[in-house]
Design an enzyme around this catalytic site. Sequence first.
Site, PDB file in Angstrom:
ATOM      1  CD  GLU A  77      -2.774   1.033   2.529  1.00  0.00           C
ATOM      2  OE1 GLU A  77      -3.357   2.077   2.867  1.00  0.00           O
ATOM      3  OE2 GLU A  77      -2.843  -0.036   3.171  1.00  0.00           O
ATOM      4  CG  ASP A 124      -3.487   9.552   6.880  1.00  0.00           C
ATOM      5  OD1 ASP A 124      -3.618   8.325   7.018  1.00  0.00           O
ATOM      6  OD2 ASP A 124      -3.542  10.125   5.780  1.00  0.00           O
TER       7      ASP A 124
END
Length: 263
Positions: free
Chosen positions: A49, A60
């Site tokens: 990824e 995030d």
Amino acid sequence: MSRLNKKFHQLTAEDKKAFIPFIMAGFPNIKYSTNLLQKLPSLGADIIEIGMPFTDPMADGKIIQDAGHEALETGFKMENLYQMIENFRKNDQDTPIILMGYYNPIHKFGSEKFVEKIKNLGADGLIIVDLPPEEDSELCIFCLNHKLHFIRLLTPTSDNQRLPTLLDNSSGFLYYVSVAGVTGSKVPVKQVVADEISRIKKYTDLPICVGFGIKSPEDAKSISLSADGVVVGSAIIETVQKGASECEVSDFISSLSKSVHSN
């Protein structure tokens, strides 16, 4: 059969779970991330990824936010990501690559144009954090048309009423966010995750991979007992941020892989 489907078919036949390391493109610089990408299959990565740096990464935590901002500050452009994928595919035609990020840069480039480009370069799927199923016409439909997997995020708040909508047009695998929060913020509770995976599997045959909050080989192993795959991102990024040598980073990634594969 797509690269991603083939990989899960192979892992199932071997009674193994998928180890999915996350790296940020361009972090801590373009050369480093390019070299690390090339090494990941030899360190045990089943699927890779790659984060696409973005200025406002809402899902995030601080670790990955900082990595993305550092990449942008050192001059990262999307062209660097395209080059990374192209170079990787010169030596590896088998390891699936998933890109994770946010919609704005894709929208600016042109959704269908972007899907065509990354598919031709050798990417296998997209995880776009800020596009719900209600916006499938913006991007997901182009992925379906070009046989690029569109991978949904499921969370602890994705109840049984919401699941059918989330599963519609999903392919490749499902990414289960193990904690209510941002990346790297909390450690998931093994039994809670196992129960959630069991619930979701009543609605789908897609593999379910778990990420967010998996910080150690021990965490990775415990989650892999119930999941089809384990995603580790913040812990890898943080190891780099703390100044670990390339050898130490490689050893850490390898230890994560061995834990996931040891069941």
